[in-house]
Design a protein around this motif. Sequence first.
Motif, short mmCIF file in Angstrom:
data_model
loop_
_atom_site.label_atom_id
_atom_site.label_comp_id
_atom_site.label_asym_id
_atom_site.label_seq_id
_atom_site.Cartn_x
_atom_site.Cartn_y
_atom_site.Cartn_z
N VAL A 125 0.82 -1.22 0.00
CA VAL A 125 0.00 0.00 0.00
C VAL A 125 0.86 1.27 0.00
O VAL A 125 0.35 2.37 -0.01
CB VAL A 125 -0.97 0.03 1.20
N GLY A 126 2.18 1.07 0.02
CA GLY A 126 3.07 2.21 -0.09
C GLY A 126 3.33 2.97 1.19
O GLY A 126 3.73 4.14 1.15
N TRP A 127 3.12 2.31 2.36
CA TRP A 127 3.36 3.00 3.62
C TRP A 127 4.84 3.32 3.78
O TRP A 127 5.71 2.52 3.43
CB TRP A 127 2.91 2.12 4.78
N ARG A 128 5.13 4.49 4.30
CA ARG A 128 6.50 4.91 4.53
C ARG A 128 6.63 5.50 5.93
O ARG A 128 5.72 6.21 6.40
CB ARG A 128 6.94 5.97 3.51
N TYR A 129 7.73 5.24 6.58
CA TYR A 129 8.01 5.84 7.88
C TYR A 129 8.49 7.27 7.66
O TYR A 129 9.51 7.51 7.00
CB TYR A 129 9.07 5.03 8.62
N ASN A 130 7.76 8.23 8.21
CA ASN A 130 8.10 9.64 8.02
C ASN A 130 8.46 10.34 9.32
O ASN A 130 8.51 11.57 9.38
CB ASN A 130 6.92 10.37 7.36
N GLY A 131 8.71 9.54 10.35
CA GLY A 131 9.05 10.12 11.64
C GLY A 131 10.52 10.48 11.76
O GLY A 131 11.28 10.42 10.78
N PRO A 132 10.95 10.85 12.95
CA PRO A 132 12.35 11.24 13.16
C PRO A 132 13.30 10.05 13.03
O PRO A 132 12.89 8.90 13.14
CB PRO A 132 12.34 11.79 14.59
N ARG A 133 14.56 10.37 12.81
CA ARG A 133 15.61 9.35 12.72
C ARG A 133 16.75 9.76 13.64
O ARG A 133 17.20 10.89 13.60
CB ARG A 133 16.13 9.22 11.28
N GLY A 134 17.19 8.83 14.46
CA GLY A 134 18.27 9.14 15.38
C GLY A 134 18.63 7.92 16.21
O GLY A 134 18.26 6.79 15.87
N LEU A 163 14.38 1.77 6.33
CA LEU A 163 15.30 2.29 5.31
C LEU A 163 14.62 2.60 3.98
O LEU A 163 15.07 3.48 3.25
CB LEU A 163 16.44 1.31 5.08
N LEU A 164 13.56 1.86 3.65
CA LEU A 164 12.90 2.12 2.37
C LEU A 164 12.33 3.53 2.28
O LEU A 164 12.13 4.05 1.18
CB LEU A 164 11.79 1.09 2.13
N SER A 165 12.07 4.12 3.44
CA SER A 165 11.52 5.47 3.44
C SER A 165 12.61 6.55 3.49
O SER A 165 12.30 7.74 3.51
CB SER A 165 10.58 5.66 4.63
N ASP A 166 13.87 6.12 3.51
CA ASP A 166 14.99 7.06 3.52
C ASP A 166 15.32 7.44 2.08
O ASP A 166 15.94 6.67 1.35
CB ASP A 166 16.20 6.43 4.21
N LYS A 167 14.93 8.63 1.69
CA LYS A 167 15.08 9.05 0.30
C LYS A 167 16.52 9.37 -0.08
O LYS A 167 16.81 9.62 -1.25
CB LYS A 167 14.18 10.26 0.04
N THR A 168 17.43 9.35 0.89
CA THR A 168 18.82 9.63 0.58
C THR A 168 19.57 8.38 0.10
O THR A 168 20.71 8.48 -0.35
CB THR A 168 19.56 10.19 1.82
N LEU A 169 18.93 7.22 0.23
CA LEU A 169 19.59 5.96 -0.14
C LEU A 169 19.14 5.49 -1.52
O LEU A 169 17.94 5.44 -1.80
CB LEU A 169 19.28 4.87 0.89
N THR A 170 20.07 5.15 -2.36
CA THR A 170 19.75 4.59 -3.67
C THR A 170 19.44 3.10 -3.52
O THR A 170 19.83 2.48 -2.52
CB THR A 170 20.92 4.76 -4.65
N PRO A 171 18.74 2.48 -4.49
CA PRO A 171 18.47 1.04 -4.40
C PRO A 171 19.74 0.20 -4.26
O PRO A 171 19.75 -0.81 -3.55
CB PRO A 171 17.76 0.75 -5.73
N VAL A 172 20.82 0.60 -4.92
CA VAL A 172 22.06 -0.16 -4.85
C VAL A 172 22.65 -0.11 -3.44
O VAL A 172 23.06 -1.14 -2.88
CB VAL A 172 23.09 0.40 -5.87
N VAL A 173 22.70 1.09 -2.84
CA VAL A 173 23.23 1.25 -1.48
C VAL A 173 22.34 0.53 -0.47
O VAL A 173 22.83 -0.13 0.45
CB VAL A 173 23.36 2.74 -1.13
N MET A 174 21.04 0.64 -0.64
CA MET A 174 20.11 -0.01 0.28
C MET A 174 20.27 -1.52 0.26
O MET A 174 20.36 -2.17 1.31
CB MET A 174 18.68 0.39 -0.08
#
Length: 254
Positions: A125-134, A163-174
């Motif tokens: 359904v495309g859910w993404r974690y959009n909360g804080p990271r730390g 991690l799937l919701s981390d837009k800074t990571l490319t598919p290769v790095v992930m």
Amino acid sequence: MSLDVWHTLFPSTMQFVLVCLGVLAGGTIRAFTGFGGGLVLAPLFSLFMPPTDLAVVILLLNFVTSFQTLPGTWKSINWRIVIWISIPSFAGIPIGLFIVEWFDPVLVRRLIGLVVAGVAALMLVGWRYNGPRGALQNTIVGVSSGVLTAIAGVGGPPLVLYLLSDKTLTPVVMRASFLMFFVVAQIATVGYFLAVGSVNPAQMVYTASFLPVYIVSTVLGSWLFTLAMRGRAELFRRISLWLLLGVGVVTVVV
């Protein structure tokens, strides 16, 4: 390998062939995405193995075949993520071992099915974690991944959703980071199992029986990942998620 032991573990050739098809699917998904092998194998194995056996077999299959995929992904690993998730995961492993040791195997099997189906549904359904990271979030993800790794070798769901919701990571790095984290978690978990005497000959027979198929599936999944980088990744991803959802639901209801 004793044929008597093998026939005890696999009463019929048809059962063995069907399980091998599941192993082929699990290994292909894992090599393609960097995760998902245990999510396919745990519900399947839980139908005829006790929880401790299925966890050890999945961990050993994944660990051995990691040497096929890691050389090609080494330079793409995000070590910061791997380290900050791996350290707290070590604290979750004893908790998972306690659950395996003291909880009813049927309950554990259904818990595995719920985790698999729930993660697949969220991703579909495309859910993404959009909360804080730390540090706090990393610790929660790490500990929960360690618990699930010890229960059934399926430590991926918390990390995958995180991690799937981390837009800074490319598919290769992930993908590379998933694979490296699982290697670290697998080594630690197998070490715990060895320390408490939970490794037995039946697990070795299971692993040896499935390993050739898992090796082939790893080659296939890596080849599909290369093709996917040319534009077919989403199709294979959705097929994989529907497969995981189906396997999870069946495990819960059977």
